[in-house]
Motif scaffolding. Structure first.
Motif, short mmCIF file in Angstrom:
data_model
loop_
_atom_site.label_atom_id
_atom_site.label_comp_id
_atom_site.label_asym_id
_atom_site.label_seq_id
_atom_site.Cartn_x
_atom_site.Cartn_y
_atom_site.Cartn_z
N GLY A 40 7.09 -51.17 8.31
CA GLY A 40 5.94 -50.35 7.96
C GLY A 40 6.22 -48.88 7.69
N ARG A 41 7.50 -48.48 7.69
CA ARG A 41 7.84 -47.08 7.45
C ARG A 41 8.89 -46.97 6.34
NH1 ARG A 41 8.11 -43.99 13.23
NH2 ARG A 41 6.09 -44.69 13.96
N ILE A 42 8.89 -45.80 5.70
CA ILE A 42 9.85 -45.56 4.63
C ILE A 42 11.23 -45.35 5.24
CG2 ILE A 42 10.51 -43.99 2.77
CD1 ILE A 42 7.48 -43.41 2.44
N SER A 43 12.17 -46.16 4.78
CA SER A 43 13.54 -46.04 5.24
C SER A 43 14.39 -45.29 4.21
CB SER A 43 14.12 -47.45 5.45
OG SER A 43 15.49 -47.39 5.72
N ARG A 44 14.19 -45.64 2.95
CA ARG A 44 14.90 -44.99 1.85
C ARG A 44 13.89 -44.71 0.75
NH1 ARG A 44 19.05 -45.57 4.37
NH2 ARG A 44 20.80 -46.92 4.53
N LEU A 45 14.03 -43.55 0.12
CA LEU A 45 13.13 -43.15 -0.96
C LEU A 45 13.97 -42.68 -2.14
CD1 LEU A 45 10.17 -42.52 -1.86
CD2 LEU A 45 10.58 -40.19 -1.04
N TRP A 46 13.74 -43.30 -3.29
CA TRP A 46 14.38 -42.87 -4.53
C TRP A 46 13.33 -42.15 -5.35
CZ3 TRP A 46 15.49 -47.31 -2.00
CH2 TRP A 46 16.85 -47.62 -1.80
N THR B 161 19.32 -36.54 3.94
CA THR B 161 19.25 -37.43 5.09
C THR B 161 18.47 -36.77 6.23
OG1 THR B 161 21.39 -38.38 4.49
CG2 THR B 161 20.62 -38.75 6.74
N GLY B 162 17.54 -37.53 6.80
CA GLY B 162 16.78 -37.09 7.97
C GLY B 162 15.40 -36.57 7.62
N ARG B 163 14.48 -36.76 8.57
CA ARG B 163 13.10 -36.33 8.37
C ARG B 163 12.99 -34.84 8.11
NH1 ARG B 163 10.39 -39.28 13.59
NH2 ARG B 163 10.37 -41.43 12.78
N ALA B 164 13.66 -34.04 8.93
CA ALA B 164 13.55 -32.58 8.80
C ALA B 164 14.07 -32.11 7.44
CB ALA B 164 14.29 -31.88 9.93
N ALA B 165 15.17 -32.69 6.99
CA ALA B 165 15.75 -32.28 5.71
C ALA B 165 14.85 -32.67 4.54
CB ALA B 165 17.14 -32.88 5.55
N TYR C 71 7.88 -42.20 8.11
CA TYR C 71 9.31 -42.47 7.89
C TYR C 71 9.98 -43.00 9.16
CZ TYR C 71 9.44 -40.01 3.39
OH TYR C 71 9.25 -39.62 2.09
N VAL C 72 11.04 -43.79 8.97
CA VAL C 72 11.88 -44.20 10.10
C VAL C 72 12.58 -42.97 10.66
CG1 VAL C 72 12.23 -46.54 9.15
CG2 VAL C 72 13.89 -44.73 8.64
N ALA C 73 13.26 -43.13 11.78
CA ALA C 73 13.89 -41.98 12.45
C ALA C 73 14.95 -41.29 11.59
CB ALA C 73 14.51 -42.43 13.78
N GLU C 74 15.73 -42.03 10.84
CA GLU C 74 16.80 -41.45 10.01
C GLU C 74 16.68 -41.91 8.56
OE1 GLU C 74 19.09 -39.11 10.58
OE2 GLU C 74 18.20 -38.82 12.55
N PRO C 75 15.67 -41.42 7.84
CA PRO C 75 15.50 -41.85 6.45
C PRO C 75 16.49 -41.16 5.52
CG PRO C 75 13.90 -40.17 6.97
CD PRO C 75 14.64 -40.47 8.25
N VAL C 76 16.62 -41.73 4.34
CA VAL C 76 17.47 -41.15 3.29
C VAL C 76 16.63 -41.06 2.02
CG1 VAL C 76 19.58 -41.42 1.92
CG2 VAL C 76 19.54 -42.17 4.32
N MET C 77 16.70 -39.90 1.35
CA MET C 77 16.03 -39.70 0.07
C MET C 77 17.07 -39.44 -1.00
SD MET C 77 13.04 -36.99 -1.06
CE MET C 77 14.05 -35.51 -0.84
N TYR C 78 16.95 -40.18 -2.09
CA TYR C 78 17.86 -40.03 -3.22
C TYR C 78 17.12 -39.32 -4.34
CZ TYR C 78 20.28 -43.63 -0.59
OH TYR C 78 20.91 -44.35 0.40
N GLU C 79 17.57 -38.12 -4.67
CA GLU C 79 17.00 -37.33 -5.76
C GLU C 79 18.01 -37.32 -6.90
OE1 GLU C 79 14.51 -33.74 -4.24
OE2 GLU C 79 16.58 -33.56 -3.54
N PRO C 80 17.57 -36.92 -8.09
CA PRO C 80 18.52 -36.85 -9.20
C PRO C 80 19.71 -35.92 -8.91
CG PRO C 80 16.30 -36.74 -10.04
CD PRO C 80 16.20 -36.66 -8.54
N THR C 81 19.50 -34.90 -8.09
CA THR C 81 20.57 -33.93 -7.85
C THR C 81 21.29 -34.11 -6.52
OG1 THR C 81 18.97 -32.38 -6.91
CG2 THR C 81 19.45 -32.19 -9.28
N GLY C 82 20.92 -35.12 -5.72
CA GLY C 82 21.62 -35.28 -4.46
C GLY C 82 20.96 -36.27 -3.53
#
Length: 129
Positions: free
Chosen positions: A115-121, A55-59, A41-52
């Motif tokens: 080459g890294r995941i920036s955003r994941l849905w 933000t961030g690798r650790a989260a 992942y990039v340094a500050e990725p964002v993941m979009y889940e159905p419920t929210g």
């Protein structure tokens, strides 16, 4: 941003999205999961889940760990087919459940930057039935 230069090769979407499934969302060891996050992942990725939105690798790593804890020791994600993508967007279909049983199906769609995941849905299919 993804390059518009046609000479710039596309990332290996299949390798990247399968590694995410195996090394992040199937990894029960927090230290190994964190190491995979740093690589994939990039340094500050964002993941979009159905419920929210997370933000961030650790989260994101925390969400993956909590999901595995809540789902039981035999819960595992399996890739369905080969990931496909172009112009910085890749998708991978998957199913998950205890062992080989199917409890949920869905698709991961990822924006890939350098080459890294920036955003994941995380797109969940409606329950069968």
């Amino acid at each position: 941003m993804p390059s518009n230069d046609p000479a710039t090769p596309e990332p290996d979407f299949d390798h990247l999205l399968r590694a995410n499934l195996e090394r992040v969302f199937n990894e029960r060891d927090p230290a190994r999961r964190a190491a995979a996050m740093a690589e994939l992942y990039v340094a500050e990725p964002v993941m979009y889940e159905p419920t929210g939105v997370v933000t961030g690798r650790a989260a994101i790593a925390e969400v993956a760990g909590r999901l595995l804890e809540q789902s039981g020791p035999d819960f595992v994600f399996h890739a369905d087919g080969v990931a496909v993508g172009h112009h910085g967007l890749g998708t991978l279909r998957w199913h998950a459940g205890p062992g080989e049983a199917v409890a949920v199906t869905g698709t991961d769609a990822a924006q890939v930057v350098e080459g890294r995941i920036s955003r994941l849905w995380v797109l969940l299919d409606p329950p069968a039935g």
